[in-house]
Motif scaffolding. Sequence first.
Motif, mmCIF file in Angstrom:
data_model
loop_
_atom_site.group_PDB
_atom_site.id
_atom_site.type_symbol
_atom_site.label_atom_id
_atom_site.label_comp_id
_atom_site.label_asym_id
_atom_site.label_seq_id
_atom_site.Cartn_x
_atom_site.Cartn_y
_atom_site.Cartn_z
ATOM 1 N N ILE A 56 0.762 -1.331 0.079
ATOM 2 C CA ILE A 56 0.128 0.224 -0.010
ATOM 3 C C ILE A 56 0.623 1.031 -0.031
ATOM 4 C CG2 ILE A 56 -1.581 1.436 1.428
ATOM 5 C CD1 ILE A 56 -2.869 -1.426 2.269
ATOM 6 N N ASN A 60 0.943 4.070 -3.128
ATOM 7 C CA ASN A 60 0.625 5.525 -2.497
ATOM 8 C C ASN A 60 1.945 6.507 -3.039
ATOM 9 O OD1 ASN A 60 -0.559 7.668 -1.154
ATOM 10 N ND2 ASN A 60 0.174 7.347 0.671
ATOM 11 N N ARG A 64 1.281 9.314 -5.605
ATOM 12 C CA ARG A 64 1.804 10.746 -5.647
ATOM 13 C C ARG A 64 2.743 11.404 -6.494
ATOM 14 N NH1 ARG A 64 0.907 13.064 -0.405
ATOM 15 N NH2 ARG A 64 -0.384 11.808 0.816
#
Length: 294
Positions: A56, A60, A64
Amino acid sequence: MFTFRCLSSRLPIRSLITSPCRHAIVGATNPQINNENYQSTINLIKEDLNLIHRDILQVNFVFRLCWKKRMASSNDETYESIGLVKPDVNVYVIPPRQSTTRKHRAADWKLDSPNFICRLKIISKGDKCLVRLEDRNTGAHFATCPIENYPSIAVENVEDSTRYFVIRVQNENGQQAFLGIGFNDRSDSFDFNVALQDHFKYIKQNKKIEQEEKVTNNLSSEQQQQSKLDLSFKEGQTIKINLKSSFAGDEPSKKSVKNMNDNFTPGILPPPKSNIPKITPPPPTNSDSDWMQF
């Protein structure tokens, strides 16, 4: 009661074989499973959760990074906006200017037989403005006219018409040439003028807004510095205040001054002294003399 099972394929297969319950029901009583097997199952579940948590975090991070690249590309100067498109514009190879003080004349061109018929676009690229000529059928690039200011030598009006202009085209090597363009309708030439003017008005307004923002930011910083001033009394600091007090001996003098000021009307001066002599009344006469004697 809830169920845990392996969600990651990176665990070795031996964990599935050695553990009697890789697919276990946590919270339920199972007398067939001893404490060691139960603890090993919990450890395997913890490893799975750690792997999922790491995945995860990686997703992420990638998300970004892609978002930052997208925002940077949207603010890049390579973003182009089209301000005007005219599908049919006549392009002429014009003779050189006869004198520097005289403008070009459209009558000197062969208006009935244009050299090219192109599609014209006005493109805004950051603070830059480009007039691009393309093939009206294939869209292939023909010539580009970069404009830094308007009106300027990059785009000039001719002397004898409002539908024809002279543009300065430039290639990637910096070589320049002057071409004549003509519109079939006066409304098209009007749109051409307005589109160029709007672009440079927009740039001026942006610069003005940026200057105002800088001024307001400077003022706000000064106000913050002023608000940070410490005006409180320091330890041991004293001040002196002089207050006028009325004593008993001062009352008659104040009353006399007040009585003198009562007879004075502000703004009105006393009448001047006149030198006219006073007239004395006549002496009284005997009242019996007014009667006649019979």
